[in-house]
Every structure is written in structure tokens, then in C-alpha cells.
Motif scaffolding. Structure first.
Motif, PDB file in Angstrom:
ATOM      1  N   ALA A  43       0.942  -1.181  -0.239  1.00  0.00           N
ATOM      2  CA  ALA A  43      -0.037  -0.051  -0.004  1.00  0.00           C
ATOM      3  C   ALA A  43       0.834   1.284  -0.093  1.00  0.00           C
ATOM      4  O   ALA A  43       0.504   2.073  -0.373  1.00  0.00           O
ATOM      5  N   GLY A 281      -2.319   2.600  -1.324  1.00  0.00           N
ATOM      6  CA  GLY A 281      -2.983   1.523  -1.971  1.00  0.00           C
ATOM      7  C   GLY A 281      -3.646   1.996  -3.287  1.00  0.00           C
ATOM      8  O   GLY A 281      -4.065   1.104  -3.930  1.00  0.00           O
ATOM      9  N   ALA A 287      -6.103  -2.833  -1.585  1.00  0.00           N
ATOM     10  CA  ALA A 287      -5.191  -2.143  -0.567  1.00  0.00           C
ATOM     11  C   ALA A 287      -5.921  -0.530  -0.490  1.00  0.00           C
ATOM     12  O   ALA A 287      -5.377  -0.051   0.786  1.00  0.00           O
ATOM     13  N   SER A 291      -6.176  -0.276   3.858  1.00  0.00           N
ATOM     14  CA  SER A 291      -4.627   0.203   3.522  1.00  0.00           C
ATOM     15  C   SER A 291      -3.695  -0.139   4.861  1.00  0.00           C
ATOM     16  O   SER A 291      -2.678  -0.459   4.883  1.00  0.00           O
ATOM     17  N   TRP A 294      -2.940  -3.840   4.230  1.00  0.00           N
ATOM     18  CA  TRP A 294      -2.046  -3.898   3.120  1.00  0.00           C
ATOM     19  C   TRP A 294      -0.892  -3.140   3.316  1.00  0.00           C
ATOM     20  O   TRP A 294      -0.004  -2.950   2.356  1.00  0.00           O
TER      21      TRP A 294
END
Length: 636
Positions: A43, A281, A287, A291, A294
Motif C-alpha cells: 500500500a 494503496g 489495498a 490500507s 496492506w
């Protein structure tokens, strides 16, 4: 494909501005595909694709210095500086580092795994440039989350005072790892929401240019009018008062807008701050929607769905900590959990949901968190400072001065103790024993398994005589049965896991299991090895150490920590203090060098912290000293 034509930053300059947008799309797809196999910080890097392209398009690295704060958002920088063909090795043993790495490329001029360092580094490089009579650009790229770190404010203050020519790019995505907190976050939110600011400011500046320069008085009036507008429109006032020229907000995914902003910045003397708004992301729906999840992923994933391909296994020590803390907090309303911007990583999300008023996220501010915990304790609360070992280093002075000197009853939950794997040397949690055990008043513990960890948490809660810490690793728990009732462990007591009369392995944490494996291997070779669980790193179990010395057995101290200054050193110091000069002690810990990224298994193998290495050490000792442990071998 445009991406295949780039082998160094100068290749980028052959493209038109219009070609940069499809290039950004190619880079995003490359990252999504590669990280679906290797894992990594997805991200953050998806959010800075256009920003990094624009930087390399407008400036000349490595002559111009790009200083990435933290460095986990530098994958695009690595791609554009000739390392695209190594991405299959990202974060793997002997492979491409997940952070900026000076030995990888001349384009990596500053490396960091901790936040809020870039502005100080930029100031140092700007000072060096001017002292050497050079004229290169110095550009620091820092996220809004990192601005919660006190070191960043210190640097902003100094840069604004000295008025050196340098540029700060504020990458504002409203996130660090978790959502940002604090006054700075709220201030930046005001700037983001003020859509009329930039247009109004430009219009007034144009108006001022049309006023005839009739004299100094009118010029001063015009300048005051401009200042009044600045306060009226809110945006950038803080940075301008600190001595920066503020430009922005700029859409961080608009390449033309970024290039125009950098062109404007080049015409400004003194420090300039370009406020860039990005989406963490960006370009990958899973993502963008989460976020936090990720930010950094350690396992492969399915590109189409975003499903993480995690192997089914036991929970982590972090999971056990989070659940146990909830259980204890239900019994004791004094418990307050404190984290420096790591509620997810520290296992406190569910605690925060259950006790929202007793969960305090201070942002990236480890020093502030430590001192605040001291004050909470002095007022009768039971603060639990949940922090990674590597990040706790940043609060060393506060631990000494504000917690231990006051003998404040703070509980430390030290996560990521020991090797951490792919994040590498900046994140290894191997120094906290050495830098904490010498501080007066503190108690240090480490469990051999999850059941013992739960009892240690109960021990810490019922301990009222000062600061107490339990440290635990970044691995899955062994999966032992859990006791229903939690009882305190007597402070400073070790546990004999396995009796032995020839050699004894004193181990701590996960190394207890390694020691037991080694003992089984030695048993097959006729060596009766004992194993001691040295669960208290401070205070030591002095009575057990005295009994081990009097038994004249060979002692091996086994720990996944810096050999210099940790448990082994403590054992040797104790014997020296007691005047026991014939104690036969060997140390097996992490040598005096930084251990780079790879899997935890590979890192343990590299430094010889395995059952096989323990057996080899003992067999080598036996051969060198011609002993069959207790009986000297008669010469043939």
C-alpha cells in the motif's frame, strides 16, 4: 512496454509528460504482481508511484539527494534506479532489501527503518553541501504519520531557523501504519478540506503584483495583506511560521501538477514544503479499502481477490498477548493499553474495541508514550506499554529517567523480541535485554511458551514494586495447553526443564525449545544435558546459578539476543562478583554485527542458534578438553 526501457533514472527523461501516466500504470501492475509472491509493503508504494516518477523526472539522482523517511515506500525508487530485475528476491535472504539500502545503489543516500529521521538527515546533507561549495538539491520525503515524531519537529524548527535551501515533500495520505492521530493530523485535515485556498492565494498574489510600487510603505502594506490572507485561509500557516515556503496541497497522482509544483519549488530560496495528497494503496482495490492490512504483508496473496495465502497454524505470541490483556482488563479497571501508532501490530485492536477509553494510541511518539506511562502509573493506573523491541530503543532516556528512576509501576509488553525476518536489521529486536537490564529497579522476563507468557502477564499485573517487562518473539506459539487459572511466578526464579549432570544449557524464550532438541540429540550420543528455562533475565536466579557452579558442569548460555550485554554477560558478571573463577561458561548469542533480512530460520542458522550448532559446540568442547563430562579421557 515503457517500463522495460528504464534501466536508470536518466532513461525516464526521454519520455514525454504524457507518457508518464501509462508508465505509472505499468509500475503499479508490476508491484501488485511481484508482491503477490514475495510479500512486502504494498500500500505505501502504490501511493507514491506518480510522486516518485515526478521526482526522478525533475531532478538528477544521485547528484540530487532523495531522502526517504522510513524507506518502506521506496520500491518505485528501486525500480527506476536499475533494480527491477531483482524484485523476485525482495526481502529474501541475500536478496533485495525492503528498505533503502546504501550498499545496494548509489541512489540510496540514506537508509532508515524507523520514522521521522529524514528531515534531520536532509539538514545534515544541506549543511555538508554548502560547506563543500556544491549546489545539488536535497529533498526529504516524509509522511504525515512521521510528523507525529518529535524528532521531525526538532528538525523543522532548525531548518526554518537556518534557512538552508532544501525541499520537504509531505506525503499526506492520512495514514502511517494505522490511521493517524493527534493535532498535526487534525491540522492537515483542515488543509486538505480547504479547496479554495490555493486558488484564492494565487488570485491575491496576482492582484498584489499589479499594485504600483509607489514606495516602501505600500509594499509593507501589501505584504501585511498577504500575511492576513494566509491566516484567514488557514492552510500552511504552521509551516510558514516555522520558516518554510508552503506549496500545496497538490494532487499526488497528477503528474503534471507535481511537475509544476516542483518547478515552482525550484524558484524558491530557503526551505520549501510541498504538501502532496496521495491515496495509500492507489490502484489496487483491496489495498485502497484496507490500507492498514496492506501496509506490509508477509505472505503471498491472490491478485484477483486480495485473499492472503496464509498457512494455517497456531496463533502468534502477539495474538495471545492481546487476548490475555482483555481478560486481565476485565478483572482490573486500572489497566490502560498504550501504543505508539501500532494498535494492529501490537495486537490491541480488539482491546480497543472492548475498552475504547482505556486504549491510547499516541502516534509515532515512543518517548512521549514512555513518560506518559510513568505519570499514569504514579496516579494509580496500570499502564501497559505495548511496543516493538526495535521501536522501544527510541525511548531509552525516558525509560531510564522517567520510569525506572521514579520506580514507576509501568508494564512493558515488548513485541518482536529476537529476530524478525524479512524486515531485517533495522527491526531486529535483539538489543533490549542489553540496554535495559543494567537500569536499576526494572524486572525483565521472557516466556518459553504461550502458557508461561499468560502467567507472566499476571505476574506483571500483581507486581507493585516498580517497572516490569515481558518480551516475546514474532513467531507462532508452540501450541501448549493453557492453564485456566493465572498465577504469579515468583520474581527471579528459573525453571529446571530437564535434569542433567554433565552439561547444562541455560536458555531463554524460544531457545528453551532449541535447547531441549539439542539435549535429545546429545542423549543419543551418551551425553546427559540439562536444560534451564532462564525466564527472568533480571533478577537472575542466583541460588540456581550457585548450585550449577558447585556441580562443576559445563554451562552453555543460549539466547536469541545480542551476546554482548545480555543474559550470558549477566551470568558471567554474577560469577565474577561471587569470586567463582572456575565456572565453565560458554556463550551462544547473536554476534557483534547487524544481521540482515531473510527468514527467521535463515537468520538463526547464520548466527548458529540451532540445536545442531549447540550439539556441535558441546562435542567440540569435549574433544578439545579430552573430557567425557566429568571423566578425563585417558591417553591411549
Amino acid at each position: 512496454m515503457l517500463l522495460s526501457q528504464i534501466h536508470e533514472p536518466n532513461d525516464l527523461k526521454r519520455f514525454s509528460v504524457e507518457q508518464l501516466t501509462p508508465l505509472a500504470a505499468e509500475i503499479r501492475q508490476f508491484l501488485i504482481e511481484k508482491l503477490s509472491v514475495t510479500g512486502g509493503h504494498l500500500a505505501p508504494n502504490l501511493g507514491v508511484v506518480e510522486l516518485t516518477i515526478a521526482l526522478h523526472y525533475c531532478y538528477n539522482s544521485p547528484r540530487d539527494k532523495f531522502i526517504f523517511d522510513v524507506g518502506h515506500q521506496a520500491y518505485v525508487h528501486k525500480i527506476l534506479t536499475g533494480r527491477m530485475d531483482r524484485f523476485d528476491t525482495l526481502r529474501k535472504y541475500k536478496g533485495l532489501c525492503g528498505f533503502v539500502k546504501r550498499c545496494e545503489s548509489e541512489h540510496d543516500v540514506w537508509e532508515a527503518g524507523h520514522s521521522s529521521t529524514s528531515l534531520s538527515a536532509a539538514m545534515g546533507m544541506a549543511l555538508a553541501r554548502d560547506l563543500k561549495g556544491e549546489d545539488n538539491k536535497v529533498i526529504a520525503i516524509i509522511g504525515d504519520g512521521a510528523l507525529t515524531g518529535g524528532m521531525a519537529f526538532e528538525a523543522l524548527n532548525h531548518i526554518g531557523h537556518e534557512q538552508k535551501d532544501l525541499m520537504v515533500i509531505l506525503n499526506d495520505n492520512e495514514m502511517s501504519i494505522a490511521p493517524n492521530v493527534g493535532a498535526m493530523h487534525n491540522y492537515l485535515t483542515k488543509i486538505r478540506s480547504d479547496k479554495n485556498y490555493l486558488r484564492a492565494k494565487d488570485e491575491v498574489e496576482q492582484l498584489l503584483k499589479k499594485i504600483p510600487a509607489i514606495g516602501g510603505k505600500l509594499a509593507k502594506t501589501a505584504e501585511r495583506l498577504k500575511d492576513s490572507l494566509k491566516y484567514m485561509m488557514v492552510s500552511g500557516v504552521l509551516f510558514e511560521e516555522l520558516g518554510f515556503t508552503y506549496l500545496g496541497p497538490v494532487d499526488g497522482h497528477d503528474l503534471s501538477g507535481l511537475i509544476e509544483a516542483f518547478t515552482q519549488a525550484n524558484n524558491v530560496s530557503g526551505p520549501v514544503l510541498v504538501h502532496v495528497l496521495t491515496t495509500k494503496g492507489k490502484g489496487y482495490t483491496p489495498a485502497e479499502e484496507d490500507s492498514h492490512k496492506w501496509h506490509g504483508i508477509s505472505t503471498p496473496y491472490k491478485i484477483e481477490s486480495g485473499q492472503l495465502l496464509k498457512a494455517v497454524g497456531n496463533p502468534t505470541y502477539t495474538d495471545v498477548f492481546g487476548q490475555t490483556l482483555i481478560e486481565l482488563a476485565e478483572q482490573d479497571e486500572r489497566i490502560v493499553a498504550v501504543t505508539p501508532a501500532m494498535p494492529g501490530g501490537s495486537g490491541l485492536v480488539k482491546f480497543g474495541e472492548r475498552f475504547p477509553g482505556r486504549m491510547i494510541d499516541v502516534g509515532i511518539a515512543e518517548q512521549h508514550a514512555a513518560t506518559m506511562c510513568a505519570a499514569l502509573a504514579m496516579e494509580g493506573m496500570k499502564p501497559v506499554y505495548a511496543v516493538y523491541s526495535t521501536f522501544m530503543q527510541r525511548a531509552y532516556d525516558q525509560i531510564v529517567h522517567d520510569i525506572c528512576r521514579h520506580n514507576a509501576n509501568v508494564m512493558f509488553a515488548i513485541d518482536r523480541a529476537g529476530f524478525v525476518g524479512a524486515d531485517g536489521e533495522t527491526h531486529q529486536g535483539v538489543y533490549d535485554i542489553a540496554f535495559m537490564r543494567h537500569i536499576p529497579n526494572i524486572v525483565l522476563m521472557m516466556p518459553k511458551d504461550e502458557n508461561e507468557m499468560r502467567h507472566m502477564m499476571k505476574t506483571a499485573l500483581e507486581y507493585n514494586d516498580g517497572p516490569i517487562a515481558y518480551r516475546y518473539p514474532r513467531i507462532n506459539v508452540p501450541g501448549v495447553p493453557l492453564d485456566e487459572e493465572l498465577v504469579p511466578i515468583p520474581i527471579g526464579t528459573w525453571e529446571k526443564v530437564r535434569e542433567g549432570d554433565q552439561v547444562t544449557i541455560i536458555a531463554v524464550g524460544p531457545m528453551v525449545q532449541v535447547a531441549e532438541e539439542a539435549a535429545e540429540m546429545l542423549k543419543r550420543d551418551g551425553v546427559n544435558a540439562g536444560v534451564v528455562n532462564a525466564r527472568f533475565l533480571k533478577p537472575l536466579d542466583e541460588s540456581m546459578l550457585l548450585s550449577l557452579a558447585s556441580a562443576s558442569t559445563k554451562l552453555i548460555v543460549l539466547e536469541e539476543a545480542s551476546q554482548a550485554g545480555s543474559l550470558g554477560s549477566a551470568v558471567l558478571e554474577f560469577y565474577a562478583e561471587q569470586g567463582i573463577v572456575d565456572a565453565d561458561v560458554s556463550l551462544m548469542g547473536i554476534p557483534d554485527r547487524f544481521i540482515e533480512h531473510g527468514s527467521i530460520k535463515e537468520q538463526l542458522q547464520e548466527v548458529g542458534l540451532t540445536a545442531e550448532a549447540v550439539v556441535q559446540r558441546i562435542q567440540q568442547y569435549r574433544a578439545e578438553h579430552q573430557f567425557t563430562f566429568g571423566k578425563k579421557v585417558k591417553p591411549s
